[in-house]
Motif scaffolding. Structure first.
Motif, PDB file in Angstrom:
ATOM      1  N   GLU A   1       1.020  -1.400  -0.094  1.00  0.00           N
ATOM      2  CA  GLU A   1       0.236  -0.240   0.207  1.00  0.00           C
ATOM      3  C   GLU A   1       0.499   0.714  -0.119  1.00  0.00           C
ATOM      4  OE1 GLU A   1      -3.914   1.530   2.053  1.00  0.00           O
ATOM      5  OE2 GLU A   1      -2.368   0.176   2.994  1.00  0.00           O
ATOM      6  N   ILE A   2       0.819   1.730  -0.647  1.00  0.00           N
ATOM      7  CA  ILE A   2       1.085   3.532  -0.513  1.00  0.00           C
ATOM      8  C   ILE A   2       0.831   4.500   0.439  1.00  0.00           C
ATOM      9  CG2 ILE A   2       1.768   5.804  -2.084  1.00  0.00           C
ATOM     10  CD1 ILE A   2       1.180   3.880  -4.446  1.00  0.00           C
ATOM     11  N   MET A   3       1.474   4.465   0.812  1.00  0.00           N
ATOM     12  CA  MET A   3       1.741   5.356   2.422  1.00  0.00           C
ATOM     13  C   MET A   3       1.621   6.554   2.036  1.00  0.00           C
ATOM     14  SD  MET A   3      -0.117   3.434   4.353  1.00  0.00           S
ATOM     15  CE  MET A   3       0.369   3.564   6.018  1.00  0.00           C
ATOM     16  N   PHE A   4       1.226   8.261   2.203  1.00  0.00           N
ATOM     17  CA  PHE A   4       1.474   9.138   1.779  1.00  0.00           C
ATOM     18  C   PHE A   4       1.635  10.529   2.841  1.00  0.00           C
ATOM     19  CE2 PHE A   4       2.413  11.775  -2.024  1.00  0.00           C
ATOM     20  CZ  PHE A   4       2.719  12.923  -1.913  1.00  0.00           C
ATOM     21  N   PHE A   5       2.504  10.840   4.472  1.00  0.00           N
ATOM     22  CA  PHE A   5       3.208  11.253   4.681  1.00  0.00           C
ATOM     23  C   PHE A   5       3.022  12.547   4.954  1.00  0.00           C
ATOM     24  CE2 PHE A   5       4.637   6.676   5.482  1.00  0.00           C
ATOM     25  CZ  PHE A   5       4.275   6.076   6.883  1.00  0.00           C
ATOM     26  N   ILE A   6       2.167  13.115   5.186  1.00  0.00           N
ATOM     27  CA  ILE A   6       2.474  15.282   5.504  1.00  0.00           C
ATOM     28  C   ILE A   6       2.070  15.399   7.071  1.00  0.00           C
ATOM     29  CG2 ILE A   6       0.806  17.084   5.342  1.00  0.00           C
ATOM     30  CD1 ILE A   6      -0.017  15.003   2.426  1.00  0.00           C
ATOM     31  N   ASP A   7       2.848  16.483   7.112  1.00  0.00           N
ATOM     32  CA  ASP A   7       2.874  17.094   8.489  1.00  0.00           C
ATOM     33  C   ASP A   7       2.102  18.371   8.020  1.00  0.00           C
ATOM     34  OD1 ASP A   7       4.262  17.901  10.737  1.00  0.00           O
ATOM     35  OD2 ASP A   7       4.448  19.415   9.823  1.00  0.00           O
ATOM     36  N   ASN A   8       1.486  18.767   9.015  1.00  0.00           N
ATOM     37  CA  ASN A   8      -0.131  20.116   8.207  1.00  0.00           C
ATOM     38  C   ASN A   8       0.649  20.327   8.635  1.00  0.00           C
ATOM     39  OD1 ASN A   8      -2.160  17.626   8.600  1.00  0.00           O
ATOM     40  ND2 ASN A   8      -2.478  17.734  10.605  1.00  0.00           N
TER      41      ASN A   8
END
Length: 126
Positions: free
Chosen positions: A47-54
């Motif tokens: 699964e492609i996991m996309f991490f974003i710091d708000n």
């Protein structure tokens, strides 16, 4: 935050560069992971996991958000999120090189991103 907050940058991509938008629609987004201070991408159990710091991402202008999303997609396409990036003997140097290779193809990135010019200045090349 939720993926609803990504509607504007993804819609901009859908209008102008639909490949990226369609690619992002298949990703799972994780917000404010403690180990991610900007944005990152990985593949976990297929699964492609996309991490974003708000704080980082949503403090950017829309054009910069779009550029950051494209940047992370490039990491996936060039296998930087897989074996090539994971086990590099000099991980920080490899990450800088990968970012530089990607960023030369993207306009609108936030100030301070790794560029060919920045690397040339770092190593003393004119």
């Amino acid at each position: 935050m939720s993926t609803k907050n990504l509607e504007k940058p993804i819609y901009r991509l859908l209008k102008n560069e639909p490949f990226y938008a369609h690619f992002l629609l298949g990703c799972r987004f994780i917000f404010d992971h403690p180990k991610v201070k900007t944005a990152a991408v990985s593949i976990q159990r297929g699964e492609i996991m996309f991490f974003i710091d708000n704080g980082f991402f949503f403090g950017l202008k829309l054009t910069e958000q779009v550029a950051v999303l494209k940047h992370e997609v490039f990491h996936l396409l060039l296998e930087h999120a897989g074996e090539r990036g994971k086990y590099a003997p000099h991980k920080q140097a490899a990450n800088i090189a990968m970012d530089c290779a990607i960023n030369q193809h993207i306009s609108g990135l936030p100030e301070g991103c790794v560029t060919l010019k920045a690397v040339e200045n770092l190593v003393g090349k004119p």
